[in-house]
Design a protein around this motif. Sequence first.
Motif, mmCIF file in Angstrom:
data_model
loop_
_atom_site.group_PDB
_atom_site.id
_atom_site.type_symbol
_atom_site.label_atom_id
_atom_site.label_comp_id
_atom_site.label_asym_id
_atom_site.label_seq_id
_atom_site.Cartn_x
_atom_site.Cartn_y
_atom_site.Cartn_z
ATOM 1 N N LEU A 1 0.557 -0.945 0.011
ATOM 2 C CA LEU A 1 -0.023 0.009 -0.361
ATOM 3 C C LEU A 1 0.696 1.709 0.393
ATOM 4 C CD1 LEU A 1 -2.972 -1.158 2.706
ATOM 5 C CD2 LEU A 1 -3.072 -1.307 0.462
ATOM 6 N N GLY A 2 2.205 1.216 0.212
ATOM 7 C CA GLY A 2 2.747 1.934 -0.093
ATOM 8 C C GLY A 2 2.798 3.275 1.566
ATOM 9 N N GLU A 3 2.844 2.578 2.841
ATOM 10 C CA GLU A 3 2.657 3.460 3.815
ATOM 11 C C GLU A 3 3.002 2.801 5.150
ATOM 12 O OE1 GLU A 3 0.787 5.667 4.851
ATOM 13 O OE2 GLU A 3 -1.184 6.396 4.612
ATOM 14 N N ASP A 4 3.843 3.812 5.475
ATOM 15 C CA ASP A 4 3.547 3.399 6.633
ATOM 16 C C ASP A 4 3.489 2.218 7.876
ATOM 17 O OD1 ASP A 4 5.720 6.233 7.521
ATOM 18 O OD2 ASP A 4 6.091 4.406 6.091
ATOM 19 N N GLU A 5 3.753 1.421 9.158
ATOM 20 C CA GLU A 5 3.654 0.875 9.657
ATOM 21 C C GLU A 5 2.781 1.808 10.891
ATOM 22 O OE1 GLU A 5 4.506 -2.582 13.054
ATOM 23 O OE2 GLU A 5 6.145 -1.789 11.569
ATOM 24 N N ALA A 6 3.491 2.569 11.006
ATOM 25 C CA ALA A 6 2.595 3.968 12.151
ATOM 26 C C ALA A 6 1.039 4.365 11.825
ATOM 27 C CB ALA A 6 3.987 4.865 12.602
ATOM 28 N N VAL A 7 1.114 4.157 10.376
ATOM 29 C CA VAL A 7 -0.324 5.105 10.461
ATOM 30 C C VAL A 7 -0.880 3.827 10.410
ATOM 31 C CG1 VAL A 7 -1.228 6.172 8.143
ATOM 32 C CG2 VAL A 7 1.186 7.100 8.921
ATOM 33 N N LEU A 8 -0.971 2.928 9.513
ATOM 34 C CA LEU A 8 -1.168 1.750 9.917
ATOM 35 C C LEU A 8 -1.843 1.224 10.750
ATOM 36 C CD1 LEU A 8 -0.970 -0.147 6.284
ATOM 37 C CD2 LEU A 8 -2.394 1.421 6.405
ATOM 38 N N TRP A 9 -1.005 0.878 12.009
ATOM 39 C CA TRP A 9 -1.234 0.316 13.590
ATOM 40 C C TRP A 9 0.172 0.711 14.128
ATOM 41 C CZ3 TRP A 9 -0.968 -3.129 9.240
ATOM 42 C CH2 TRP A 9 -1.266 -3.664 8.349
ATOM 43 N N PRO A 10 -0.890 2.413 14.388
ATOM 44 C CA PRO A 10 -0.108 2.779 15.398
ATOM 45 C C PRO A 10 0.392 2.327 16.748
ATOM 46 C CG PRO A 10 -2.042 3.835 15.282
ATOM 47 C CD PRO A 10 -1.398 2.513 13.953
ATOM 48 N N SER A 11 -0.912 1.418 17.079
ATOM 49 C CA SER A 11 -0.336 0.669 18.674
ATOM 50 C C SER A 11 0.823 -0.436 18.556
ATOM 51 C CB SER A 11 -1.669 -0.199 19.078
ATOM 52 O OG SER A 11 -1.951 -0.569 18.014
ATOM 53 N N ALA A 12 0.745 -1.125 17.404
ATOM 54 C CA ALA A 12 2.113 -2.094 16.929
ATOM 55 C C ALA A 12 3.538 -0.912 17.467
ATOM 56 C CB ALA A 12 2.222 -2.825 16.066
ATOM 57 N N ALA A 13 3.282 -0.348 16.794
ATOM 58 C CA ALA A 13 4.855 0.485 16.099
ATOM 59 C C ALA A 13 4.883 1.726 18.062
ATOM 60 C CB ALA A 13 3.555 2.091 15.471
ATOM 61 N N LYS A 14 3.879 1.515 18.519
ATOM 62 C CA LYS A 14 4.133 2.595 19.715
ATOM 63 C C LYS A 14 4.949 1.283 20.947
ATOM 64 C CE LYS A 14 2.000 4.715 23.939
ATOM 65 N NZ LYS A 14 0.683 5.280 23.933
ATOM 66 N N LYS A 15 4.096 0.094 20.915
ATOM 67 C CA LYS A 15 4.904 -0.981 21.154
ATOM 68 C C LYS A 15 6.332 -1.549 20.700
ATOM 69 C CE LYS A 15 1.858 -4.498 22.048
ATOM 70 N NZ LYS A 15 0.620 -5.246 21.950
ATOM 71 N N ALA A 16 6.881 -0.985 20.323
ATOM 72 C CA ALA A 16 8.187 -1.098 19.255
ATOM 73 C C ALA A 16 9.029 -1.049 19.578
ATOM 74 C CB ALA A 16 7.902 -1.716 18.042
ATOM 75 N N VAL A 17 8.364 0.926 20.246
ATOM 76 C CA VAL A 17 9.295 1.712 20.566
ATOM 77 C C VAL A 17 10.602 1.419 22.139
ATOM 78 C CG1 VAL A 17 9.606 4.640 21.473
ATOM 79 C CG2 VAL A 17 7.855 3.841 19.792
ATOM 80 N N LYS A 18 11.869 2.052 21.373
ATOM 81 C CA LYS A 18 12.378 1.491 22.671
ATOM 82 C C LYS A 18 13.484 3.122 22.601
ATOM 83 C CE LYS A 18 13.166 -3.050 20.408
ATOM 84 N NZ LYS A 18 14.640 -3.897 19.883
ATOM 85 N N VAL A 19 13.703 2.915 24.159
ATOM 86 C CA VAL A 19 14.408 4.034 25.143
ATOM 87 C C VAL A 19 16.440 3.747 25.068
ATOM 88 C CG1 VAL A 19 12.743 5.290 24.948
ATOM 89 C CG2 VAL A 19 13.766 3.845 26.596
ATOM 90 N N GLY A 20 15.667 2.500 24.884
ATOM 91 C CA GLY A 20 17.759 2.669 25.776
ATOM 92 C C GLY A 20 18.383 1.758 24.255
#
Length: 253
Positions: free
Chosen positions: A53-72
């Motif tokens: 679809l030519g879209e970013d994961e964070a746009v289609l499933w923001p919850s999955a992208a948020k869960k994958a965010v790391k800070v370390g």
Amino acid sequence: MNEVLRRAMLQARMSDRQLAERCGVDIKTIGRWITEAGRVPHARHRWAVCEALGEDEAVLWPSAAKKAVKVGPDREVVSVYPYRSGCPASLWRSLITKAERELTFAGYTNYFLWLEQARLGSALKRKAAQGCRVRFLLGDPDSELTRSREQDEDVALTLSTRIRVTLSELEKIRSRPGIDARYSDGHTHLSVFRFDDDMIVTPLLTHRVGHDAPTLHLRRHQDDGMFDRFASHVEELWTRGTPVWERDSDGQA
């Protein structure tokens, strides 16, 4: 309902059936992704949908992208694969397609790229024409190190043969300015592939060929992090490398 996914499909003019075929799932699965807002596909399916679809994961499933965010310090690690063969070919194609500044292929043979990526040569010529720097770092097929590694691998399709396949493919596109290649022996057990701020790294194991190597997908997020350290390693090897093609005073091969 996942309205964002539904709109993205409409904009791409892609039906449920067409998307199901692209992702290798049942058409009913696509329906559930759309009608059940909380349903999140497996990572490999999310990647396939984003590519289709030519879209970013964070746009289609923001919850999955948020869960994958790391800070370390490991936040630059996007994905880990026990084998390079488990890293989707669609990911490689997506990274090549999206790169605008830098494409560096520092694998000892880079042979698998020509097998897994249809019309790779044409894609690289197109990238170079758009101003993207394209570089290949290869092992010397005639070096003692290559012969030693061939004995270690002990497979029918030898390292030198695989390197020469890459050299043959590069010969077809070397006239395009922006495409260059050098020999190096400093990455015999570590392959690094860079696509702007994304990178795939494969440390090769003893008595194993490249597709058996554990693989990391990295994305740059900090100075002097994992990404920068691997990038510096490749730059040093490139500086010390030997040009594959002789060039005249105007820089033409």
